[in-house]
Design a protein around this motif. Structure first.
Motif, mmCIF file in Angstrom:
data_model
loop_
_atom_site.group_PDB
_atom_site.id
_atom_site.type_symbol
_atom_site.label_atom_id
_atom_site.label_comp_id
_atom_site.label_asym_id
_atom_site.label_seq_id
_atom_site.Cartn_x
_atom_site.Cartn_y
_atom_site.Cartn_z
ATOM 1 N N TYR A 1 1.144 6.411 -7.060
ATOM 2 C CA TYR A 1 -0.042 6.818 -7.818
ATOM 3 C C TYR A 1 -0.896 7.904 -7.152
ATOM 4 C CZ TYR A 1 0.970 2.772 -10.734
ATOM 5 O OH TYR A 1 1.579 1.875 -11.573
ATOM 6 N N LEU A 2 -0.744 8.123 -5.849
ATOM 7 C CA LEU A 2 -1.579 9.130 -5.198
ATOM 8 C C LEU A 2 -1.038 10.521 -5.486
ATOM 9 C CD1 LEU A 2 -4.017 9.484 -3.218
ATOM 10 C CD2 LEU A 2 -2.298 9.730 -1.412
ATOM 11 N N PRO A 3 -1.842 11.395 -6.098
ATOM 12 C CA PRO A 3 -1.371 12.751 -6.372
ATOM 13 C C PRO A 3 -1.399 13.608 -5.109
ATOM 14 C CG PRO A 3 -3.641 12.512 -7.092
ATOM 15 C CD PRO A 3 -3.202 11.156 -6.604
ATOM 16 N N THR B 1 0.828 -1.211 0.000
ATOM 17 C CA THR B 1 0.000 0.000 0.000
ATOM 18 C C THR B 1 0.862 1.261 0.000
ATOM 19 O OG1 THR B 1 -0.194 -0.070 2.423
ATOM 20 C CG2 THR B 1 -1.949 -1.117 1.143
ATOM 21 N N VAL B 2 1.984 1.229 0.708
ATOM 22 C CA VAL B 2 2.895 2.382 0.705
ATOM 23 C C VAL B 2 3.438 2.616 -0.701
ATOM 24 C CG1 VAL B 2 5.134 3.221 1.512
ATOM 25 C CG2 VAL B 2 3.516 2.203 3.135
ATOM 26 N N TRP B 3 3.872 1.542 -1.345
ATOM 27 C CA TRP B 3 4.375 1.666 -2.724
ATOM 28 C C TRP B 3 3.286 2.206 -3.653
ATOM 29 C CZ3 TRP B 3 2.486 -0.867 -7.080
ATOM 30 C CH2 TRP B 3 3.238 -0.711 -8.256
ATOM 31 N N LEU B 4 2.082 1.689 -3.494
ATOM 32 C CA LEU B 4 0.971 2.098 -4.355
ATOM 33 C C LEU B 4 0.650 3.576 -4.178
ATOM 34 C CD1 LEU B 4 -1.054 0.675 -6.337
ATOM 35 C CD2 LEU B 4 -2.646 0.590 -4.404
ATOM 36 N N MET B 5 0.530 4.016 -2.918
ATOM 37 C CA MET B 5 0.178 5.411 -2.655
ATOM 38 C C MET B 5 1.278 6.371 -3.105
ATOM 39 S SD MET B 5 -2.887 5.449 -1.410
ATOM 40 C CE MET B 5 -3.231 4.042 -2.475
ATOM 41 N N GLN B 6 2.526 6.007 -2.839
ATOM 42 C CA GLN B 6 3.622 6.895 -3.219
ATOM 43 C C GLN B 6 3.767 7.003 -4.736
ATOM 44 O OE1 GLN B 6 7.129 5.541 -1.140
ATOM 45 N NE2 GLN B 6 6.504 6.523 0.777
#
Length: 439
Positions: A15-17, A8-13
């Motif tokens: 793709y999350l703007p 989840t950390v990898w995903l948010m960092q």
């Protein structure tokens, strides 16, 4: 748990703007939903957005002042010494995480605005002093504590107030049946245990650890401290007496307030407390103003983005989308599942209307009518709604902006951890409400 967290950390960092971009995207999403599901024209949705845009001006100013005065208080010499002593206690990153989560939790329990600022300042100091501590993780631990519902929770306080807008539907529900009921106090304890347990279990990869990179002392403040006042105006500006003169006003007001109402904290009172203590503990007016100058930079996210979320809330409310979402959950509810579905529906709507009191004013009457028709427990329904409103705050940058401003991070730095906390806390809260229906 670590594998899920790392993902989840990898995903948010990745793709999350930025929170500002996310607010813009949410605006577009609600605009499209209003024109499709709601059947409104684009011009009507724009009108709803414009009418809602200014709705949070007062609240935005309150949150800005909470941050600014809390930040200024943290920069006073006595508070800095206290923080130094507190941050000397933990010797390892896990100890720092547990201590930050615990103090932030109790701060948020008293008042969420107070807790957010205190938690952010403590996290920053932990990051500065504890070697090997992953700074985004300790900031996430401080923010995750905001989920707790305490004496400043607006929804149970509203229904406990004589003359509230739904008194004919619910009557007066005392806080002993909601906030201070045995089952809610148990839930609060479980949430605290889960919070500390989660952040103690997370082990960031050594190569991914991000240390705090701030400075301990502002160059401007350091230079000002060494400069001796020479002129008459400079001597007045650097006189502690001027701080005391102004401090008389909030001191007298707060004394009268607490004598009349007891320890009843709200945002306005928190601001006055922070201001009073800042005046008393800063050496002179210029030191206070210099601290405020630093703090204002951290409040830019609140100033710009709160009106955008107010516009989103305006579109959700005026277009009827709030009721569409509420009806979806009510249609599939049974007496046993109603509290849990109330919790989920409140959480979903909260992503778009991040205001507990405002959301309750819109959804509350429909939720209570449905609860009565299903013979569901009304106090449990009220608290299910209140917990749902808090639950998705964990992935809503709106509430994280004050904390992120103090910490100097963006939402994507902490959101991966908050997503995991959202899942865990959702299971704890939902599980408790499911168990209650069978007792």
């Amino acid at each position: 748990m670590n594998a899920v967290t790392h993902f989840t950390v990898w995903l948010m960092q990745r793709y999350l703007p930025d929170a500002f971009i996310l607010a813009v995207l949410l605006t577009v999403v609600i605009m499209l939903m209003g024109t499709t599901l709601g059947g409104h024209t684009p011009f009507e949705m724009v009108d709803y957005w414009g009418k809602g845009f200014s709705a949070l001006f007062k609240f935005a100013m309150q949150m800005t002042l909470v941050l600014v005065t809390g930040y200024a208080l943290a920069l006073t010499p006595p508070v800095r010494k206290l923080l130094d002593r507190l941050t000397d206690i933990p010797k390892t990153p896990p100890q720092a995480l547990a201590m930050t989560a615990l103090i932030s939790f109790f701060g948020c329990y008293l008042n969420w605005g107070f807790g957010l600022v205190i938690g952010a300042i403590l996290a920053r100091e932990m990051g500065r002093k504890v070697q090997g501590l992953h700074f985004p993780l300790v900031v996430a631990a401080a923010y995750s504590a905001e989920i707790v519902r305490g004496p400043s929770s607006s929804i149970p306080l509203v229904v406990a107030t004589p003359g509230h807008f739904m008194e004919q539907l619910t009557g007066i529900i005392p806080v002993t049946e909601t906030l201070y009921s045995g089952w809610n106090l148990l839930l609060t304890g479980l949430i605290l245990a889960a919070l500390i347990g989660l952040y103690l279990s997370i082990r960031p990869k050594p190569e991914s650890v991000i240390s705090y990179e701030g400075h301990a002392e502002s160059p401007n403040r350091a230079a000002a401290a060494l400069q001796e006042p020479e002129t008459f105006s400079e001597k007045i500006e650097h006189s502690r007496v001027m701080n005391y003169v102004l401090a008389v006003m909030p001191a007298l007001y707060l004394a009268g307030y607490f004598m009349k109402k007891g320890f009843d904290l709200n945002l306005d009172v928190v601001i006055l407390i922070f201001l009073l203590l800042s005046l008393l503990l800063h050496k002179h007016p210029m030191a206070l103003l210099d601290a405020v100058k630093e703090a204002v930079v951290s409040s830019r996210g609140i100033i710009l983005q709160f009106p955008l979320y107010a516009g989103i809330a305006g579109m959700m409310t005026e277009s009827g989308l709030v009721m569409v979402v509420a009806d979806w959950f009510i249609e599939i509810a049974t007496p046993e599942t109603f509290p849990v579905l109330t919790f989920l529906s409140a959480g979903l709507v909260n992503i778009f209307i991040p205001s507990g009191g405002g959301q309750w004013a819109i959804q509350g009457p429909v939720i209570i009518e449905a609860a009565k028709s299903l013979h569901a427990d009304i106090p449990q329904t009220v608290m299910a709604f209140a917990w749902g409103d808090a639950w998705t705050n964990q992935i809503q940058p709106f509430w994280a902006l004050p904390l992120l401003g103090v910490a100097g991070l963006s939402a994507k730095h902490i959101m991966g951890y908050c997503v995991v906390w959202l899942m865990l806390s959702g299971m704890v809260i939902g599980g408790v409400f499911l168990v209650l229906t069978f007792i």
